[in-house]
Design a protein around this motif. Structure first.
Motif, PDB file in Angstrom:
ATOM      1  N   ALA A  51       0.840  -1.199   0.000  1.00 23.23           N
ATOM      2  CA  ALA A  51       0.000   0.000   0.000  1.00 23.23           C
ATOM      3  C   ALA A  51       0.879   1.255   0.000  1.00 23.23           C
ATOM      4  N   LYS A  52       0.404   2.297  -0.666  1.00 22.86           N
ATOM      5  CA  LYS A  52       1.215   3.476  -0.936  1.00 22.86           C
ATOM      6  C   LYS A  52       1.582   4.266   0.319  1.00 22.86           C
ATOM      7  N   PHE A  53       0.577   4.636   1.104  1.00 20.81           N
ATOM      8  CA  PHE A  53       0.855   5.480   2.273  1.00 20.81           C
ATOM      9  C   PHE A  53       1.785   4.803   3.267  1.00 20.81           C
ATOM     10  N   PRO A  54       1.490   3.593   3.752  1.00 22.89           N
ATOM     11  CA  PRO A  54       2.392   2.979   4.728  1.00 22.89           C
ATOM     12  C   PRO A  54       3.781   2.696   4.168  1.00 22.89           C
ATOM     13  N   ARG A  55       3.876   2.399   2.863  1.00 20.29           N
ATOM     14  CA  ARG A  55       5.190   2.148   2.276  1.00 20.29           C
ATOM     15  C   ARG A  55       6.044   3.415   2.308  1.00 20.29           C
ATOM     16  N   MET A  56       5.471   4.536   1.913  1.00 15.77           N
ATOM     17  CA  MET A  56       6.220   5.797   1.919  1.00 15.77           C
ATOM     18  C   MET A  56       6.567   6.240   3.339  1.00 15.77           C
ATOM     19  N   VAL A  57       5.623   6.037   4.265  1.00 17.59           N
ATOM     20  CA  VAL A  57       5.866   6.442   5.652  1.00 17.59           C
ATOM     21  C   VAL A  57       6.976   5.606   6.284  1.00 17.59           C
ATOM     22  N   ALA A  58       6.913   4.287   6.101  1.00 17.26           N
ATOM     23  CA  ALA A  58       7.931   3.419   6.696  1.00 17.26           C
ATOM     24  C   ALA A  58       9.315   3.756   6.162  1.00 17.26           C
ATOM     25  N   ALA A  59       9.421   3.948   4.840  1.00 15.98           N
ATOM     26  CA  ALA A  59      10.712   4.293   4.254  1.00 15.98           C
ATOM     27  C   ALA A  59      11.140   5.701   4.664  1.00 15.98           C
ATOM     28  N   GLY A  60      10.194   6.643   4.688  1.00 17.80           N
ATOM     29  CA  GLY A  60      10.523   8.016   5.059  1.00 17.80           C
ATOM     30  C   GLY A  60      10.991   8.137   6.490  1.00 17.80           C
ATOM     31  N   LEU A  61      10.328   7.444   7.421  1.00 16.17           N
ATOM     32  CA  LEU A  61      10.736   7.501   8.825  1.00 16.17           C
ATOM     33  C   LEU A  61      12.057   6.756   9.048  1.00 16.17           C
ATOM     34  N   SER A  62      12.277   5.680   8.307  1.00 14.57           N
ATOM     35  CA  SER A  62      13.561   4.974   8.392  1.00 14.57           C
ATOM     36  C   SER A  62      14.694   5.890   7.940  1.00 14.57           C
ATOM     37  N   MET A  63      14.450   6.642   6.878  1.00 14.39           N
ATOM     38  CA  MET A  63      15.463   7.578   6.399  1.00 14.39           C
ATOM     39  C   MET A  63      15.637   8.749   7.353  1.00 14.39           C
ATOM     40  N   THR A  64      14.577   9.129   8.056  1.00 15.30           N
ATOM     41  CA  THR A  64      14.716  10.177   9.072  1.00 15.30           C
ATOM     42  C   THR A  64      15.677   9.734  10.166  1.00 15.30           C
ATOM     43  N   ILE A  65      15.532   8.480  10.613  1.00 20.00           N
ATOM     44  CA  ILE A  65      16.469   7.931  11.602  1.00 20.00           C
ATOM     45  C   ILE A  65      17.877   7.893  11.019  1.00 20.00           C
ATOM     46  N   PHE A  66      17.980   7.504   9.730  1.00 17.01           N
ATOM     47  CA  PHE A  66      19.293   7.459   9.079  1.00 17.01           C
ATOM     48  C   PHE A  66      19.947   8.829   9.070  1.00 17.01           C
ATOM     49  N   PHE A  67      19.180   9.880   8.768  1.00 22.54           N
ATOM     50  CA  PHE A  67      19.753  11.222   8.728  1.00 22.54           C
ATOM     51  C   PHE A  67      20.244  11.659  10.107  1.00 22.54           C
ATOM     52  N   TYR A  68      19.522  11.275  11.165  1.00 20.46           N
ATOM     53  CA  TYR A  68      20.017  11.539  12.517  1.00 20.46           C
ATOM     54  C   TYR A  68      21.424  10.967  12.676  1.00 20.46           C
ATOM     55  N   ILE A  69      21.560   9.693  12.321  1.00 21.55           N
ATOM     56  CA  ILE A  69      22.819   8.981  12.517  1.00 21.55           C
ATOM     57  C   ILE A  69      23.919   9.550  11.628  1.00 21.55           C
ATOM     58  N   ALA A  70      23.630   9.681  10.332  1.00 18.47           N
ATOM     59  CA  ALA A  70      24.641  10.100   9.378  1.00 18.47           C
ATOM     60  C   ALA A  70      25.140  11.514   9.644  1.00 18.47           C
ATOM     61  N   ILE A  71      24.216  12.444   9.875  1.00 15.47           N
ATOM     62  CA  ILE A  71      24.619  13.834  10.084  1.00 15.47           C
ATOM     63  C   ILE A  71      25.425  13.968  11.358  1.00 15.47           C
ATOM     64  N   ASN A  72      25.012  13.289  12.450  1.00 14.97           N
ATOM     65  CA  ASN A  72      25.762  13.388  13.697  1.00 14.97           C
ATOM     66  C   ASN A  72      27.164  12.828  13.546  1.00 14.97           C
ATOM     67  N   MET A  73      27.285  11.640  12.945  1.00  9.17           N
ATOM     68  CA  MET A  73      28.608  11.031  12.819  1.00  9.17           C
ATOM     69  C   MET A  73      29.512  11.828  11.887  1.00  9.17           C
ATOM     70  N   MET A  74      28.950  12.341  10.807  1.00 13.70           N
ATOM     71  CA  MET A  74      29.744  13.186   9.917  1.00 13.70           C
ATOM     72  C   MET A  74      30.177  14.459  10.631  1.00 13.70           C
ATOM     73  N   MET A  75      29.309  14.984  11.471  1.00 14.59           N
ATOM     74  CA  MET A  75      29.599  16.206  12.217  1.00 14.59           C
ATOM     75  C   MET A  75      30.765  16.006  13.178  1.00 14.59           C
ATOM     76  N   VAL A  76      30.732  14.922  13.967  1.00 17.39           N
ATOM     77  CA  VAL A  76      31.771  14.714  14.978  1.00 17.39           C
ATOM     78  C   VAL A  76      33.100  14.325  14.346  1.00 17.39           C
ATOM     79  N   MET A  77      33.059  13.832  13.090  1.00 15.16           N
ATOM     80  CA  MET A  77      34.295  13.480  12.395  1.00 15.16           C
ATOM     81  C   MET A  77      34.824  14.607  11.525  1.00 15.16           C
ATOM     82  N   GLY A  78      34.137  15.742  11.534  1.00 16.67           N
ATOM     83  CA  GLY A  78      34.588  16.883  10.757  1.00 16.67           C
ATOM     84  C   GLY A  78      34.226  16.815   9.294  1.00 16.67           C
ATOM     85  N   LEU A  79      33.273  15.956   8.917  1.00 15.85           N
ATOM     86  CA  LEU A  79      32.860  15.810   7.529  1.00 15.85           C
ATOM     87  C   LEU A  79      31.629  16.641   7.207  1.00 15.85           C
ATOM     88  N   ALA A  80      31.068  17.305   8.199  1.00 15.21           N
ATOM     89  CA  ALA A  80      29.898  18.157   8.010  1.00 15.21           C
ATOM     90  C   ALA A  80      29.940  19.262   9.063  1.00 15.21           C
TER      91      ALA A  80
END
Length: 369
Positions: A297-326
């Motif tokens: 189904a369209k809505f739950p598929r987009m939401v599940a992927a979108g929220l998973s990527m939101t968690i990913f951005f938390y992780i990626a941006i923080n780690m890049m930040m502390v390593m001087g990559l962002a």
């Protein structure tokens, strides 16, 4: 006959176990950062995790149809709250981000990270399929993302504005918009960068410019990144050992229990601790994306992927930040950084993904419109 009651059998023990493992590692790091004391960080963080874990399970039991119907109304309420922040919001640390409700300080921008994903997904669910390749599919979604991002940017809160934008754009991509629309939108964003940069405070502009060469101002704007690199590098393969970190214990590392908690961890646990944490994050993200891929189904598929990527951005941006990559933008590391707002947002994301997974197994996708 099993001695375990049915409600407990239905709990997602593997997901909860993974979350608890990461959170427990965070408690250990915060315990060390406080000099070997449970309070004020580790104990409070553990209590919050228990409360938010129960909250995630409660969200997972709410009818998904109700969440879908409430996506746009909740977004609207939060948008009004962001406007109220500018009018009557409290100021702390040079930023105006909170509304004083008496019994608590409400930060609407934190909830908007999740609400924006839900609202954009709801918009594309309502949009007729024949219009998905037209500009009608682009400008309303850009408005849904851009208006709250602009309001958050002037608080100022660059990190949260980036998170809201990233989550919303991810859903736009998953909705199946043609690449030419993204190219046109990207050109518009690039053109608006100078305007957005001029809206930032001077210290935020320095953060963006200094990350390319933090050593040019090691005692000023580049201090955070320089000390973080020292802490991570000095940990080596196996780290200096539990309670034996120097950068955080001697207060050389600023915000060692919040934004730069990964550096605190890496100094004492080394590459081994870092790899362990990254593997745990990968397992969590893999679970979220598998839920999205298995949902038709369209809505739950987009939401599940979108929220998973939101968690990913938390992780990626923080780690890049502390390593001087962002640039240093103040994004916390999930389950590790001390604080309740970010953990609550992450656990709400987990709760909704759990909801989607349960709904998928409970009935066929034809039940979702």
């Amino acid at each position: 006959m099993s001695l375990i009651p049915d409600p407990f059998k239905q709990l997602p023990w593997r997901v909860f176990g993974l979350l608890t493992l990461m959170a427990a590692f965070g408690w250990v790091v915060l315990y060390s950062a406080a000099g070997g004391h449970i309070m004020p960080w580790a104990g409070m963080q553990a209590a919050r995790f228990v409360v938010f874990l129960v909250m995630a399970e409660a969200i997972a039991r709410v009818p998904l149809s109700f969440i879908e119907k409430m996506a746009l109304p909740v977004y609207g309420v939060l948008l009004v709250a962001l406007v109220l922040v500018e009018l009557i919001g409290g100021v702390a640390g040079g930023s105006q981000r909170w509304i004083n409700l008496g019994f608590m300080q409400l930060q609407p921008s934190e909830f908007m990270k999740l609400a924006c994903v839900l609202a954009v997904a709801r918009f594309y669910t309502l949009l007729p399929a024949r219009q998905i390749r037209t500009w009608t599919a682009l400008w309303p979604a850009c408005a849904l993302i851009g208006i709250p991002a602009a309001l958050i940017l002037i608080q100022p809160d660059l990190g949260t504005a980036l998170m809201v934008t990233a989550g919303g754009v991810t859903v736009m991509f998953l909705a199946g918009l043609p690449m030419r629309l993204f190219v046109g939108a990207a050109a518009s964003v690039i053109g608006a960068v100078p305007i957005a940069f001029s809206m930032l405070h001077e210290y935020q502009q320095k953060r963006i410019l200094i990350f390319m060469d933090p050593e040019s101002d090691p005692l000023g704007a580049g201090y955070h990144i320089s000390q973080s690199k020292i802490a991570i590098g000095s940990g080596g393969i196996f780290g200096k050992g539990f309670l034996h970190g120097t950068q955080s214990h001697l207060d050389y590392l600023p915000e060692g229990h919040t934004d730069f908690v990964f550096a605190t961890m890496a100094e004492e646990w080394g590459v081994v601790g870092g790899v362990f944490l990254i593997v745990c994050f990968m397992l969590l993200l893999r679970w979220g994306m598998r839920v999205a891929m298995r949902t038709e189904a369209k809505f739950p598929r987009m939401v599940a992927a979108g929220l998973s990527m939101t968690i990913f951005f938390y992780i990626a941006i923080n780690m890049m930040m502390v390593m001087g990559l962002a640039p240093v933008v103040g994004i916390p590391l999930p389950f590790m950084s001390y604080g309740g707002s970010s953990m609550m947002t992450i656990m709400m994301c987990v709760g909704i993904i759990l909801n989607i997974d349960r709904e998928r197994t409970r009935r066929s996708s034809t039940g979702w419109k």
